[in-house]
Design a protein around this motif. Sequence first.
Motif, PDB file in Angstrom:
ATOM      1  N   LYS A  41       0.848  -1.095  -0.027  1.00 26.33           N
ATOM      2  CA  LYS A  41      -0.018   0.045  -0.001  1.00 26.33           C
ATOM      3  C   LYS A  41       1.004   1.139  -0.096  1.00 26.33           C
ATOM      4  N   ASN A  42       0.490   2.105  -0.636  1.00 28.18           N
ATOM      5  CA  ASN A  42       1.146   3.397  -0.688  1.00 28.18           C
ATOM      6  C   ASN A  42       1.119   4.138   0.802  1.00 28.18           C
ATOM      7  N   LYS A  43       2.377   4.506   1.157  1.00 25.91           N
ATOM      8  CA  LYS A  43       2.426   5.317   2.649  1.00 25.91           C
ATOM      9  C   LYS A  43       2.907   6.603   2.520  1.00 25.91           C
ATOM     10  N   GLY A  44       2.502   7.496   2.948  1.00 27.54           N
ATOM     11  CA  GLY A  44       3.210   8.796   3.024  1.00 27.54           C
ATOM     12  C   GLY A  44       3.383   9.531   1.631  1.00 27.54           C
ATOM     13  N   TRP A  45       2.540   9.124   0.512  1.00 28.49           N
ATOM     14  CA  TRP A  45       2.525   9.619  -0.814  1.00 28.49           C
ATOM     15  C   TRP A  45       1.662  10.987  -0.647  1.00 28.49           C
ATOM     16  N   HIS A  46       2.065  12.264  -1.040  1.00 26.89           N
ATOM     17  CA  HIS A  46       1.031  13.109  -0.968  1.00 26.89           C
ATOM     18  C   HIS A  46       1.015  13.965  -2.257  1.00 26.89           C
ATOM     19  N   SER A  47       0.106  14.892  -2.740  1.00 23.62           N
ATOM     20  CA  SER A  47      -0.054  15.612  -3.738  1.00 23.62           C
ATOM     21  C   SER A  47      -0.631  16.839  -3.543  1.00 23.62           C
ATOM     22  N   LEU A  48      -0.529  17.918  -4.396  1.00 22.89           N
ATOM     23  CA  LEU A  48      -1.107  19.205  -4.566  1.00 22.89           C
ATOM     24  C   LEU A  48      -1.050  19.411  -5.859  1.00 22.89           C
ATOM     25  N   THR A  49      -2.433  19.646  -6.352  1.00 28.42           N
ATOM     26  CA  THR A  49      -2.402  20.031  -7.914  1.00 28.42           C
ATOM     27  C   THR A  49      -2.411  21.382  -8.183  1.00 28.42           C
ATOM     28  N   LEU A  50      -1.662  21.703  -9.031  1.00 30.66           N
ATOM     29  CA  LEU A  50      -1.399  23.155  -9.469  1.00 30.66           C
ATOM     30  C   LEU A  50      -2.120  23.572 -10.582  1.00 30.66           C
ATOM     31  N   TYR A  51      -2.304  22.680 -11.401  1.00 29.86           N
ATOM     32  CA  TYR A  51      -3.326  22.794 -12.846  1.00 29.86           C
ATOM     33  C   TYR A  51      -3.905  21.389 -12.906  1.00 29.86           C
ATOM     34  N   GLY A  52      -5.395  21.897 -12.886  1.00 30.87           N
ATOM     35  CA  GLY A  52      -6.290  20.608 -12.856  1.00 30.87           C
ATOM     36  C   GLY A  52      -7.573  20.913 -12.647  1.00 30.87           C
ATOM     37  N   VAL A  53      -8.177  20.018 -12.004  1.00 34.02           N
ATOM     38  CA  VAL A  53      -9.807  20.387 -11.491  1.00 34.02           C
ATOM     39  C   VAL A  53      -9.711  21.087 -10.315  1.00 34.02           C
ATOM     40  N   ASN A  54      -9.011  21.024  -9.343  1.00 40.12           N
ATOM     41  CA  ASN A  54      -8.784  21.687  -8.096  1.00 40.12           C
ATOM     42  C   ASN A  54      -7.718  21.401  -7.507  1.00 40.12           C
ATOM     43  N   ASN A  55      -7.379  21.935  -6.220  1.00 39.32           N
ATOM     44  CA  ASN A  55      -6.229  21.602  -5.475  1.00 39.32           C
ATOM     45  C   ASN A  55      -5.929  20.152  -4.737  1.00 39.32           C
ATOM     46  N   THR A  56      -7.124  19.447  -4.851  1.00 41.21           N
ATOM     47  CA  THR A  56      -7.130  18.181  -4.158  1.00 41.21           C
ATOM     48  C   THR A  56      -7.549  17.231  -4.932  1.00 41.21           C
ATOM     49  N   THR A  57      -8.048  17.316  -6.165  1.00 39.94           N
ATOM     50  CA  THR A  57      -8.311  16.242  -7.165  1.00 39.94           C
ATOM     51  C   THR A  57      -6.810  15.934  -8.053  1.00 39.94           C
ATOM     52  N   THR A  58      -6.405  14.796  -7.285  1.00 37.71           N
ATOM     53  CA  THR A  58      -4.946  14.722  -7.767  1.00 37.71           C
ATOM     54  C   THR A  58      -4.820  13.239  -8.778  1.00 37.71           C
ATOM     55  N   GLN A  59      -6.257  12.768  -9.109  1.00 40.55           N
ATOM     56  CA  GLN A  59      -6.089  11.601 -10.148  1.00 40.55           C
ATOM     57  C   GLN A  59      -6.623  12.214 -11.171  1.00 40.55           C
ATOM     58  N   ALA A  60      -6.231  11.352 -12.298  1.00 41.12           N
ATOM     59  CA  ALA A  60      -6.924  11.795 -13.803  1.00 41.12           C
ATOM     60  C   ALA A  60      -8.417  12.178 -13.761  1.00 41.12           C
ATOM     61  N   SER A  61      -8.955  13.237 -14.461  1.00 45.34           N
ATOM     62  CA  SER A  61     -10.232  13.474 -14.626  1.00 45.34           C
ATOM     63  C   SER A  61     -10.514  14.390 -15.886  1.00 45.34           C
ATOM     64  N   ASP A  62     -11.622  13.931 -16.578  1.00 37.81           N
ATOM     65  CA  ASP A  62     -12.124  14.309 -17.658  1.00 37.81           C
ATOM     66  C   ASP A  62     -13.023  15.936 -17.717  1.00 37.81           C
ATOM     67  N   LEU A  63     -12.991  16.131 -16.365  1.00 36.65           N
ATOM     68  CA  LEU A  63     -13.578  17.560 -16.153  1.00 36.65           C
ATOM     69  C   LEU A  63     -12.532  18.558 -16.510  1.00 36.65           C
ATOM     70  N   PRO A  64     -12.987  19.963 -16.737  1.00 39.63           N
ATOM     71  CA  PRO A  64     -12.060  20.852 -17.188  1.00 39.63           C
ATOM     72  C   PRO A  64     -10.839  21.098 -16.199  1.00 39.63           C
ATOM     73  N   HIS A  65      -9.878  21.675 -16.797  1.00 41.49           N
ATOM     74  CA  HIS A  65      -8.432  21.889 -16.015  1.00 41.49           C
ATOM     75  C   HIS A  65      -8.306  23.469 -16.327  1.00 41.49           C
ATOM     76  N   ASN A  66      -7.804  23.892 -14.997  1.00 39.51           N
ATOM     77  CA  ASN A  66      -7.358  24.978 -15.042  1.00 39.51           C
ATOM     78  C   ASN A  66      -6.495  25.403 -13.739  1.00 39.51           C
ATOM     79  N   TRP A  67      -5.927  26.436 -13.831  1.00 43.22           N
ATOM     80  CA  TRP A  67      -4.992  26.883 -12.726  1.00 43.22           C
ATOM     81  C   TRP A  67      -5.828  26.956 -11.337  1.00 43.22           C
ATOM     82  N   THR A  68      -5.316  26.203 -10.187  1.00 48.50           N
ATOM     83  CA  THR A  68      -5.847  26.144  -9.077  1.00 48.50           C
ATOM     84  C   THR A  68      -5.746  27.163  -8.107  1.00 48.50           C
TER      85      THR A  68
END
Length: 127
Positions: A41-68
């Motif tokens: 299992k992943n442990k201690g792996w973190h992410s913050l999205t700068l360009y995407g759906v929003n700050n916390t959507t870190t997986q791929a999405s078909d929703l529109p992307h923009n600067w968060t």
Amino acid sequence: MSQAWNKLDIQVPHLDILTEAENVKHLRVEHRDTDYTHGLKNKGWHSLTLYGVNNTTTQASDLPHNWTEASTLCPKTVEFLKNNFNINEETGRIRFMWVEPGGMVAPHKDKEHRGFGAVNKIGRAHV
């Protein structure tokens, strides 16, 4: 022998990017924390999205992307990206990623086919 990376001849403001990443670290979220592969299992792996759906959507999405909202706290990072890469409607997520000391990224597959190239419309840049 194939090459798994390309060297870019650009000046990267890595210290500015590192400083900005540290300054927004408190906004990060667990990334793929429910994945299990081969009993790992992943442990201690973190992410913050700068360009995407929003700050916390870190997986791929078909929703529109923009600067968060997080990107507004990282002006030098965003300036570097905008000045050196073509960011448009085809661009996937742009994120800061962290693996904590003692953490682990379990084996996983980011794409369905083998070979060099963009992964889910994103390239990898490890700074």
